[in-house]
Scaffold this motif. Structure first.
Motif, PDB file in Angstrom:
ATOM      1  N   MET A  32       0.858  -1.146  -0.034  1.00  6.57           N
ATOM      2  CA  MET A  32       0.222   0.219   0.044  1.00  6.57           C
ATOM      3  C   MET A  32       0.688   1.307   0.081  1.00  6.57           C
ATOM      4  O   MET A  32       1.711   1.243   0.685  1.00  6.57           O
ATOM      5  CB  MET A  32      -0.968   0.107   1.321  1.00  6.57           C
ATOM      6  N   ARG A  33       0.588   2.231  -0.824  1.00  7.15           N
ATOM      7  CA  ARG A  33       1.194   3.702  -0.807  1.00  7.15           C
ATOM      8  C   ARG A  33       0.298   4.433  -0.748  1.00  7.15           C
ATOM      9  O   ARG A  33      -0.471   5.281  -1.654  1.00  7.15           O
ATOM     10  CB  ARG A  33       1.939   3.657  -2.234  1.00  7.15           C
ATOM     11  N   VAL A  81       3.732   2.629   6.078  1.00  5.86           N
ATOM     12  CA  VAL A  81       2.533   1.714   5.649  1.00  5.86           C
ATOM     13  C   VAL A  81       3.071   0.785   4.602  1.00  5.86           C
ATOM     14  O   VAL A  81       2.707  -0.454   4.580  1.00  5.86           O
ATOM     15  CB  VAL A  81       1.423   2.453   5.205  1.00  5.86           C
ATOM     16  N   ARG A  95       6.014  -0.403   4.039  1.00  4.52           N
ATOM     17  CA  ARG A  95       7.177  -1.578   4.710  1.00  4.52           C
ATOM     18  C   ARG A  95       6.154  -2.668   5.415  1.00  4.52           C
ATOM     19  O   ARG A  95       6.399  -3.796   5.570  1.00  4.52           O
ATOM     20  CB  ARG A  95       8.080  -0.966   5.566  1.00  4.52           C
ATOM     21  N   ALA A  96       5.031  -2.011   6.148  1.00  2.00           N
ATOM     22  CA  ALA A  96       4.161  -2.928   6.622  1.00  2.00           C
ATOM     23  C   ALA A  96       3.334  -3.876   6.040  1.00  2.00           C
ATOM     24  O   ALA A  96       2.779  -4.857   6.596  1.00  2.00           O
ATOM     25  CB  ALA A  96       3.539  -2.169   7.835  1.00  2.00           C
ATOM     26  N   THR A  97       3.096  -3.293   4.976  1.00  7.61           N
ATOM     27  CA  THR A  97       2.022  -4.298   3.985  1.00  7.61           C
ATOM     28  C   THR A  97       2.478  -4.827   2.842  1.00  7.61           C
ATOM     29  O   THR A  97       1.883  -5.180   1.784  1.00  7.61           O
ATOM     30  CB  THR A  97       0.878  -3.392   3.681  1.00  7.61           C
ATOM     31  N   GLY A 135       3.603  -6.663  -0.352  1.00  9.76           N
ATOM     32  CA  GLY A 135       3.205  -8.016  -0.825  1.00  9.76           C
ATOM     33  C   GLY A 135       4.164  -8.963  -0.732  1.00  9.76           C
ATOM     34  O   GLY A 135       3.753 -10.354  -0.537  1.00  9.76           O
ATOM     35  N   ARG A 143       8.816  -6.760   3.763  1.00 11.99           N
ATOM     36  CA  ARG A 143       8.021  -6.354   5.286  1.00 11.99           C
ATOM     37  C   ARG A 143       9.227  -6.067   6.276  1.00 11.99           C
ATOM     38  O   ARG A 143      10.193  -6.669   6.221  1.00 11.99           O
ATOM     39  CB  ARG A 143       6.996  -7.317   5.233  1.00 11.99           C
TER      40      ARG A 143
END
Length: 316
Positions: A1-2, A18, A20-22, A24, A29
């Protein structure tokens, strides 16, 4: 997500968090909660609104990264909150370079009592650090004082030489959780650091009472080498009759048995031995099935994870 792709009001730091946490791809991650908190602190700094001059003094128990604290300090990040105090990593804002840029200054930790009932713990910690601080033990940098009505200790930063090393683990506990057990050379070096710290305590008749990986900082020295540094002496004044002060898993399970009605040096060494085992194997040793009290099960054997220890390095 960006998020930045949807709204350009999102800061670069929050967008990175966000993403780095999400991500794919799992490999992209964030590797740990500690890394997430580092990026969250950076996002909070970006989001911090400018502080009006002459405004009310910030409360150190609620202040966020990027905010000024007192007249000469800025909060870099919140290191954590325990049962006794909140720890803040701060940097001086008093010195500026010739063109107005903030000069480099050594980071330090402000340890702030959560309430007046916890003041005695911090004062006892300061007393212990006056006796043993330095070397492999964190130093007290100033006399205890009040900050916005709260008792506060100013301590050496035990978690790293440069604040900018955000991707480096700052505690031994984080290093073990993120990367697993130490190799032979690190185990030898950091094990000696732990022994040096314990020797310094014993020489002055001080006990830490809570030796564990999360109370050992990974300190990066000016020459680039690493060492362990023991911190958090908030239990140093716990009475010997208190057999429950400390952290479960590192407490000697045989305290309270016949002839051991008081905390003793053996209990301190037990916590150190468990820490060394965790450094070598990535896990704590287990008594029996790990559920019962070994005092109630005389046949409960201690399982030492020797199969996980690093192979012996043969030196010429």
């Amino acid at each position: 997500m960006r998020p930045y792709a949807v709204s350009d009001s999102v800061s670069a730091a929050l967008d990175t968090l966000v993403f780095r946490a999400t991500a794919g791809d799992v490999q992209d991650r964030l590797a740990s909660v500690d890394e997430f908190l580092e990026l969250l602190a950076a996002a909070e700094v970006d989001a911090a609104a400018p502080q009006p001059l002459g405004g009310p003094e910030a409360d150190p128990l609620t202040v966020q990264p990027g905010r000024r604290l007192g007249s000469a300090w800025s909060v870099v990040r919140v290191l954590g909150t325990g049962a006794t105090a909140r720890a803040l990593l701060v940097r001086s804002t008093a010195e500026e370079g010739p063109e107005g840029a903030q000069a480099e200054s050594s980071p330090r930790v402000f340890k702030v009592a959560l309430d007046q009932e916890k003041d005695a713990r911090l004062l006892a910690e300061a007393k212990a650090l006056k006796e043993v601080g330095g070397g492999r033990i964190v130093k007290l940098l100033a006399e205890p004082r009040e900050l916005a009505g709260h008792t506060m200790l100013e301590l050496e930063y035990a978690g790293g030489y440069r604040v900018e090393d955000d991707r480096e683990p700052v505690r031994l506990g984080s290093r073990l959780r993120d990367q697993g057990p130490l190799g032979y050379d690190q185990l030898e070096r950091f094990g000696n650091d732990l022994f040096d710290a314990l020797d310094a305590l014993a020489a002055r008749g001080v006990r830490h009472r809570d030796v564990k990986p999360d109370n050992l900082g990974l300190f990066k020295r000016s020459d680039g080498s690493w060492q362990l540094m023991l911190f958090d002496f908030s239990l140093a004044d716990a009475p010997d009759q208190d057999l429950h002060a400390g952290t479960r898993g590192y407490l000697d399970p045989f305290l309270g048995s016949a002839g051991r009605s008081r905390y003793d040096d053996h209990a301190e060494w037990y916590a150190a031995a468990v820490t060394l085992h965790e450094m070598a194997a990535g896990e704590r040793p287990v008594w029996g099935d790990g559920q019962g009290d070994p005092r109630m099960a005389p046949d409960a054997a201690l399982h030492v994870s020797a199969e996980l220890f690093p192979p012996l390095s043969v030196k010429a």
